[in-house]
Design a protein around this motif. Structure first.
Motif, mmCIF file in Angstrom:
data_model
loop_
_atom_site.group_PDB
_atom_site.id
_atom_site.type_symbol
_atom_site.label_atom_id
_atom_site.label_comp_id
_atom_site.label_asym_id
_atom_site.label_seq_id
_atom_site.Cartn_x
_atom_site.Cartn_y
_atom_site.Cartn_z
ATOM 1 N N ASN A 5 0.841 -1.185 0.000
ATOM 2 C CA ASN A 5 0.000 0.000 0.000
ATOM 3 C C ASN A 5 0.876 1.235 0.000
ATOM 4 O O ASN A 5 2.023 1.198 0.461
ATOM 5 N N ASN A 7 0.684 5.937 -0.589
ATOM 6 C CA ASN A 7 -0.109 7.157 -0.674
ATOM 7 C C ASN A 7 0.785 8.342 -1.006
ATOM 8 O O ASN A 7 2.007 8.264 -0.898
ATOM 9 N N CYS A 8 0.136 9.436 -1.363
ATOM 10 C CA CYS A 8 0.856 10.687 -1.599
ATOM 11 C C CYS A 8 1.189 11.326 -0.253
ATOM 12 O O CYS A 8 0.780 10.831 0.805
ATOM 13 N N GLY A 11 -2.013 12.345 1.653
ATOM 14 C CA GLY A 11 -2.957 11.254 1.896
ATOM 15 C C GLY A 11 -4.220 11.313 1.061
ATOM 16 O O GLY A 11 -5.091 10.452 1.214
ATOM 17 N N VAL A 13 -4.462 10.720 -2.095
ATOM 18 C CA VAL A 13 -4.415 9.601 -3.039
ATOM 19 C C VAL A 13 -3.787 8.417 -2.319
ATOM 20 O O VAL A 13 -2.694 8.525 -1.754
ATOM 21 N N LYS A 14 -4.516 7.309 -2.320
ATOM 22 C CA LYS A 14 -4.022 6.069 -1.731
ATOM 23 C C LYS A 14 -4.062 5.001 -2.810
ATOM 24 O O LYS A 14 -4.864 5.077 -3.737
ATOM 25 N N TYR A 15 -3.182 4.019 -2.682
ATOM 26 C CA TYR A 15 -3.188 2.940 -3.668
ATOM 27 C C TYR A 15 -2.798 1.625 -3.028
ATOM 28 O O TYR A 15 -2.232 1.582 -1.934
ATOM 29 N N CYS A 74 -0.490 13.742 -7.351
ATOM 30 C CA CYS A 74 -1.577 14.281 -6.532
ATOM 31 C C CYS A 74 -1.760 15.769 -6.838
ATOM 32 O O CYS A 74 -0.789 16.533 -6.783
ATOM 33 N N THR A 98 6.738 6.370 -2.223
ATOM 34 C CA THR A 98 5.348 6.586 -1.820
ATOM 35 C C THR A 98 4.736 5.354 -1.167
ATOM 36 O O THR A 98 3.590 5.410 -0.709
ATOM 37 N N GLU A 100 4.010 2.645 1.762
ATOM 38 C CA GLU A 100 3.997 2.706 3.224
ATOM 39 C C GLU A 100 5.282 2.110 3.788
ATOM 40 O O GLU A 100 5.785 2.576 4.805
#
Length: 141
Positions: A5, A7-8, A11, A13-15, A74, A98, A100
């Motif tokens: 996982n 994110n930018c 926060g 944008v999460k992926y 983002c 980016t 986690e």
């Protein structure tokens, strides 16, 4: 398979990536240097394995190869997250910073090493490619 996982910075944008990366490399092309003021560590993942939540802006440019490259970021914080090439739409580049847990991946090569500045710290244990390597092979099954 290992789920990852990311994110930018803000926060918005999460992926989620639902498959292991095909490869992870440090890119020293001049474009990546403009994006990060350094080389960038990039994962190459199957595009269908990337699931994005949030809105993205994009910037399209033409690579030296003539391919169109779409870089997505983002719109709120400007974090650069993904890139896609018109030559290989089945793959998406994800910026490892980016994630986690960026330590969950390890680069195997420095690419565009000939473009790296003299002060760049290139890991001598990684494969060194002076320019763009051949694209990853896809399964013929």
């Amino acid at each position: 398979m290992s789920e990852r996982n990311g994110n930018c910075l803000c926060g918005a944008v999460k992926y989620q990536i639902t498959e292991d990366p095909i490869m992870t490399r440090v890119c020293w092309c001049r474009t990546c240097q403009h994006i990060a003021a350094n080389g960038t560590v990039n994962l190459v993942v199957p595009s269908e394995a990337l699931h994005i939540n949030g809105e993205l802006n994009s910037y399209v440019s033409t690579a030296d190869s003539g391919s169109q490259v779409t870089r997505r970021f983002c719109p709120a914080c400007g974090s650069h997250l993904f890139a896609n090439s018109s030559a290989r739409p089945q793959f998406t580049v994800v910026r490892a910073g980016t994630l986690e847990d960026p330590s969950s991946v390890k680069p195997s090569a420095n690419i565009w090493a000939a473009s790296a500045p003299g002060w760049a710290c290139l890991d001598p244990t990684l494969e060194r490619l002076d320019q763009q390597p051949l694209p990853p092979r896809t399964s013929t099954a």
